[in-house]
Scaffold this active site. Structure first.
Site, PDB file in Angstrom:
ATOM      1  N   HIS A 123      -8.514  29.082   9.487  1.00 16.44           N
ATOM      2  CA  HIS A 123      -7.084  29.381   9.583  1.00 16.44           C
ATOM      3  C   HIS A 123      -6.515  29.360   8.170  1.00 16.44           C
ATOM      4  O   HIS A 123      -6.647  28.379   7.441  1.00 16.44           O
ATOM      5  CB  HIS A 123      -6.355  28.367  10.452  1.00 16.44           C
ATOM      6  CG  HIS A 123      -4.912  28.717  10.659  1.00 16.44           C
ATOM      7  ND1 HIS A 123      -4.486  29.489  11.722  1.00 16.44           N
ATOM      8  CD2 HIS A 123      -3.810  28.438   9.918  1.00 16.44           C
ATOM      9  CE1 HIS A 123      -3.176  29.655  11.639  1.00 16.44           C
ATOM     10  NE2 HIS A 123      -2.740  29.026  10.557  1.00 16.44           N
ATOM     11  N   CYS A 124      -5.861  30.454   7.794  1.00 17.87           N
ATOM     12  CA  CYS A 124      -5.367  30.598   6.423  1.00 17.87           C
ATOM     13  C   CYS A 124      -3.841  30.527   6.412  1.00 17.87           C
ATOM     14  O   CYS A 124      -3.165  31.380   7.003  1.00 17.87           O
ATOM     15  CB  CYS A 124      -5.833  31.933   5.838  1.00 17.87           C
ATOM     16  SG  CYS A 124      -5.311  32.198   4.128  1.00 17.87           S
TER      17      CYS A 124
END
Length: 304
Positions: free
Chosen positions: A151-152
């Site tokens: 998850h960025c």
């Protein structure tokens, strides 16, 4: 013991909520860095240089001719990552057959209760559904993501099967653009430490200095991240899978560098450097949809 577990769960929940809130700020930060860089390169330094004549005009033209296409590709890739769903498990998804037993009939929920786990087919207790191969649950998004990498917060999204190529292109063009800005502003940065008079207002000089420092930092950090993901693509693995299989010398999805590369970027070379795939690639390559992946037959029982 129960209390400590509850506190940990609450802390994780607050952390995930904070990441979701931070994402919108990170988008504004990215656009802010782009704006500062554009002002320093185009408005302050090299735009006016086009009218200077001689070698200065030629250098300004070359810098601007490279800067603008890279900026377009960077923003195109970036917003493609932001707005492209990384890959969601279809409702009531079931594998076509129980590969472990060799049956041709689809599995039913009764054959695969929520509190058990098969070597080939996994069940997500949080989403209460079966998980396709290479699928993982994201605590920030609160759902299972196909071929999840991570998850960025920079893109306010998960990076998964359907937007991983866009993410890699974003890294690639960010590195090229930030390197170009750093090199083009280097002479102006060096001039700050000279004894001569520097042309420009305090505001333009401060913007040039800030743009150089920011782009240098981005170029160095993104370079390391890009190298890491190049090695992951070469081995046909993700960040999560690389961590989970670190004790396993062989990987069932490693089909050779060429085929591994094609499973991320497709086979049509005209689409390698832009977000998206050709219709032909989407038709002939199931791996691009995130639900089916070819693997080595001798390692068929390996799964994460």
């Amino acid at each position: 013991m129960h209390r400590s577990g509850a506190v940990m769960a609450w802390n994780v929940f607050k952390f995930c909520t904070a990441l979701r809130g931070l994402g919108s700020i990170m988008i504004l930060l990215v656009l802010g860095v782009v704006g500062v860089s554009y002002y320093a390169v185009v408005i302050t330094n090299y735009g006016p240089g086009l009218a200077a004549g001689g070698l200065d005009s030629l250098i300004a033209f070359i810098v601007l001719a490279m800067f603008h296409p890279l900026l377009v590709l960077l923003l195109w890739s970036y917003f493609s990552v932001v707005f492209t769903d990384p890959g969601t498990v279809p409702p009531n998804w079931r594998p076509a057959a129980d590969e472990e037993r060799g049956d041709n009939d689809p599995l039913t929920t009764a054959e695969f209760p929520p509190d058990t786990e098969n070597d080939r087919i996994r069940f997500c207790r949080k989403c209460n559904q079966l998980k396709p191969p290479r699928c993982h649950h994201c605590s920030v998004c609160g759902r299972c993501v196909l071929k999840m990498d991570h998850h960025c917060v920079w893109v306010v999204n998960c990076v998964g099967a359907l937007n991983y190529k866009n993410f890699l292109l974003f890294l690639f063009y960010t590195f090229l653009e930030s390197s170009l800005v750093t090199l083009s502003l280097l002479p102006h940065f060096i001039a700050f430490f000279s004894d001569g008079e520097i042309p420009g207002t305090p505001g333009t000089l401060a913007t040039t200095f800030l743009a150089f420092v920011l782009n240098l930092a981005f170029a160095l950090s993104v370079m390391g991240f890009l190298i890491m993901h190049i090695t992951l693509v070469a081995a046909n693995t993700t960040t999560i899978e690389a961590y989970e299989k670190k004790s396993s010398p062989k990987w069932r999805y490693d089909l050779g560098r060429k085929r591994n590369f094609e499973q991320v970027f497709g086979m049509d070379r005209k689409f390698w450097f832009i977000p998206g795939y050709s219709e032909e690639d989407l038709r002939r390559m199931p791996a691009l949809h995130g639900l089916e992946y070819p693997s080595k037959p001798d390692l068929g029982a390996q799964e994460f």
